[in-house]
Design a protein around this motif. Structure first.
Motif, short mmCIF file in Angstrom:
data_model
loop_
_atom_site.label_atom_id
_atom_site.label_comp_id
_atom_site.label_asym_id
_atom_site.label_seq_id
_atom_site.Cartn_x
_atom_site.Cartn_y
_atom_site.Cartn_z
N LYS A 282 19.28 98.57 41.38
CA LYS A 282 17.97 98.45 40.74
C LYS A 282 18.06 98.83 39.26
CE LYS A 282 15.21 99.38 44.89
NZ LYS A 282 14.31 100.37 45.56
N ILE A 283 18.86 99.84 38.95
CA ILE A 283 19.03 100.26 37.56
C ILE A 283 19.73 99.16 36.76
CG2 ILE A 283 20.28 101.89 36.08
CD1 ILE A 283 19.72 104.02 38.25
N VAL A 284 20.72 98.52 37.37
CA VAL A 284 21.42 97.40 36.70
C VAL A 284 20.44 96.26 36.44
CG1 VAL A 284 23.25 95.68 36.92
CG2 VAL A 284 23.66 98.03 37.66
N LEU A 285 19.55 96.00 37.40
CA LEU A 285 18.53 94.96 37.21
C LEU A 285 17.63 95.32 36.04
CD1 LEU A 285 16.91 92.45 38.02
CD2 LEU A 285 15.70 93.86 39.70
N GLU A 286 17.20 96.57 35.96
CA GLU A 286 16.35 97.01 34.86
C GLU A 286 17.09 96.89 33.52
OE1 GLU A 286 15.32 100.95 35.99
OE2 GLU A 286 13.71 100.32 37.35
N TYR A 287 18.38 97.18 33.53
CA TYR A 287 19.19 97.06 32.32
C TYR A 287 19.26 95.60 31.88
CZ TYR A 287 23.33 97.24 29.28
OH TYR A 287 24.19 97.12 28.22
N ALA A 288 19.40 94.69 32.83
CA ALA A 288 19.62 93.28 32.51
C ALA A 288 18.34 92.54 32.17
CB ALA A 288 20.30 92.59 33.70
N THR A 289 17.19 93.09 32.55
CA THR A 289 15.92 92.36 32.40
C THR A 289 15.37 92.31 30.97
OG1 THR A 289 15.34 92.84 34.69
CG2 THR A 289 13.54 92.22 33.20
N PRO A 290 15.42 93.40 30.16
CA PRO A 290 14.84 93.34 28.82
C PRO A 290 15.43 92.20 27.98
CG PRO A 290 15.37 95.59 29.40
CD PRO A 290 15.95 94.73 30.47
N THR A 291 14.61 91.63 27.11
CA THR A 291 15.05 90.47 26.31
C THR A 291 14.87 90.72 24.82
OG1 THR A 291 12.85 89.49 26.57
CG2 THR A 291 14.54 88.82 28.16
N LYS A 292 15.06 91.96 24.39
CA LYS A 292 14.90 92.28 22.97
C LYS A 292 16.07 91.79 22.14
CE LYS A 292 11.90 96.28 23.55
NZ LYS A 292 11.71 97.73 23.30
N SER A 293 17.23 91.64 22.76
CA SER A 293 18.42 91.25 22.01
C SER A 293 18.44 89.73 21.80
CB SER A 293 19.68 91.68 22.76
OG SER A 293 19.73 91.04 24.02
N ARG A 294 19.27 89.30 20.86
CA ARG A 294 19.39 87.88 20.56
C ARG A 294 20.72 87.62 19.87
NH1 ARG A 294 19.24 84.86 16.12
NH2 ARG A 294 18.39 82.74 16.16
N VAL A 295 21.54 86.75 20.45
CA VAL A 295 22.79 86.39 19.79
C VAL A 295 22.48 85.39 18.68
CG1 VAL A 295 24.11 86.77 21.90
CG2 VAL A 295 23.33 84.46 21.35
N TYR A 296 23.38 85.28 17.72
CA TYR A 296 23.18 84.33 16.63
C TYR A 296 23.39 82.90 17.13
CZ TYR A 296 22.83 87.93 13.05
OH TYR A 296 22.39 88.97 12.28
N LYS A 297 22.57 81.99 16.62
CA LYS A 297 22.67 80.59 17.03
C LYS A 297 23.96 79.95 16.53
CE LYS A 297 17.69 79.71 17.28
NZ LYS A 297 16.56 78.91 16.72
N SER A 298 24.43 80.41 15.37
CA SER A 298 25.63 79.82 14.78
C SER A 298 26.25 80.80 13.80
CB SER A 298 25.27 78.52 14.03
OG SER A 298 24.42 78.82 12.93
N GLU A 299 27.48 80.54 13.41
CA GLU A 299 28.12 81.35 12.37
C GLU A 299 27.38 81.21 11.06
OE1 GLU A 299 32.18 81.03 9.86
OE2 GLU A 299 32.50 81.32 12.02
N GLU A 300 26.86 80.01 10.79
CA GLU A 300 26.13 79.78 9.55
C GLU A 300 24.91 80.69 9.45
OE1 GLU A 300 24.07 76.06 7.05
OE2 GLU A 300 24.49 75.86 9.19
N GLU A 301 24.18 80.87 10.57
CA GLU A 301 23.01 81.74 10.56
C GLU A 301 23.42 83.18 10.26
OE1 GLU A 301 19.18 82.87 13.36
OE2 GLU A 301 21.13 82.55 14.32
N LEU A 302 24.49 83.63 10.88
CA LEU A 302 24.99 84.98 10.65
C LEU A 302 25.39 85.18 9.19
CD1 LEU A 302 26.14 87.76 11.55
CD2 LEU A 302 28.23 86.55 12.24
N VAL A 303 26.18 84.26 8.66
CA VAL A 303 26.66 84.36 7.28
C VAL A 303 25.48 84.36 6.30
CG1 VAL A 303 27.92 83.13 5.45
CG2 VAL A 303 28.93 83.40 7.73
N ASN A 304 24.50 83.49 6.53
CA ASN A 304 23.35 83.41 5.63
C ASN A 304 22.58 84.73 5.59
OD1 ASN A 304 23.84 80.79 4.85
ND2 ASN A 304 22.43 79.87 6.33
#
Length: 282
Positions: A224-246
């Protein structure tokens, strides 16, 4: 017989939830379980990029007499244990007077980083509670700012830019920021199916670890704790290297080096795409 890392992870799990609840950010499902997930290889960590961190930190040490180090966003105490890439690099320079400051918005990783530092010699570790997207350390400059995948913990571009600008303000003229960021593979990063697979795979890793017989809760409660850990959606990976570099360039930082690294995730059963970054002012 437990390693120091495993002992600390159990200590964090049993005692860290309370300080997470009192945090200025909503991390009640994050910091206290993170060390166990790292040790069983369910999540990415500085150890996923070990060669990169050890090499770049070593190179940075070689040009500094007494480097002043900031860990910006700790996640857990993993930087402050004997075999971390940071400590491996430090141990190559026994003649240096090392000062490490750790900042995080939650006290849990700070408290246990301080506990971990008691196993070390000739290294001064201090910490401060700081929500870095909204505040910076006044009039303090650092030769190295180190953090792992911190930018992708924030969904908002405005917050990520604030973090990058804070790093720029806290960096010495010849200093470097050493970090990583995940780039999207083009596939959906989170849905009910991927969450369920993460939980299933993580529990398999957990079952084969030293922890099932050592926790003060049963398997279903940990799941249940692992489920709670996995559920939040505050994080976001970069769509592309270009977005990160910019974003980096908009912040006023410059890219000294950028490396590609693909890491296989045991919990998601897929290869993740990362950029390993060395940033500077000049």
């Amino acid at each position: 017989m437990f390693t120091v890392d495993e002992k600390l992870a159990l200590d964090v799990f049993n005692n860290g939830a309370a300080s997470c609840l009192n945090s200025i950010i909503d991390c009640k499902t994050y910091h206290f379980v993170r060390p166990i997930l790292r040790i069983i290889n369910a999540v990415s960590s500085p150890y996923s990029h070990f060669d990169f961190y050890e090499k770049v930190i070593t190179q940075s040490f070689s040009s500094k007499k007494n480097p002043n180090i900031l860990i910006s966003g700790a996640a857990d105490y993993s930087w402050i244990i004997k075999n971390s890439p940071l400590l491996r690099a430090i141990n190559k320079f026994n003649n240096k007077n090392i000062k490490i400051k750790i900042i995080d918005a939650c006290m849990t990783p700070l408290i246990f980083s301080l506990k971990a530092s008691k196993y070390l010699n000739n290294i001064t570790v201090s910490f401060e509670t700081l929500d870095i997207p909204h505040k910076t350390l006044n009039n303090q400059k650092y030769d190295m700012i180190i953090t792992d995948a911190f930018l992708t913990q924030f969904r908002s571009k405005i917050e990520r830019l604030k973090i990058l600008k804070s790093w720029r303000e806290m960096l010495s003229d010849t200093g470097v920021v050493i970090t990583t960021a995940q780039i999207s593979s083009g596939l959906s990063t989170r849905n009910s199916h991927t969450t369920n697979k993460f939980i299933e795979n993580t529990m398999q890793l957990f079952d084969s670890s030293v922890f099932p017989d050592s926790l003060n809760i049963n398997r279903s409660e940990f799941e249940k704790i692992v489920l709670e850990y996995a559920t939040p959606t505050k994080s976001r990976v970069y769509k592309s290297e270009e977005e990160l570099v910019n974003e980096i360039l908009i912040s006023g930082l410059k890219i000294k080096n950028i490396y590609n690294n693909k890491i296989y995730s045991e919990s998601s059963k897929k290869t993740l795409d990362y950029r390993e970054l060395v940033l500077s002012i000049k």
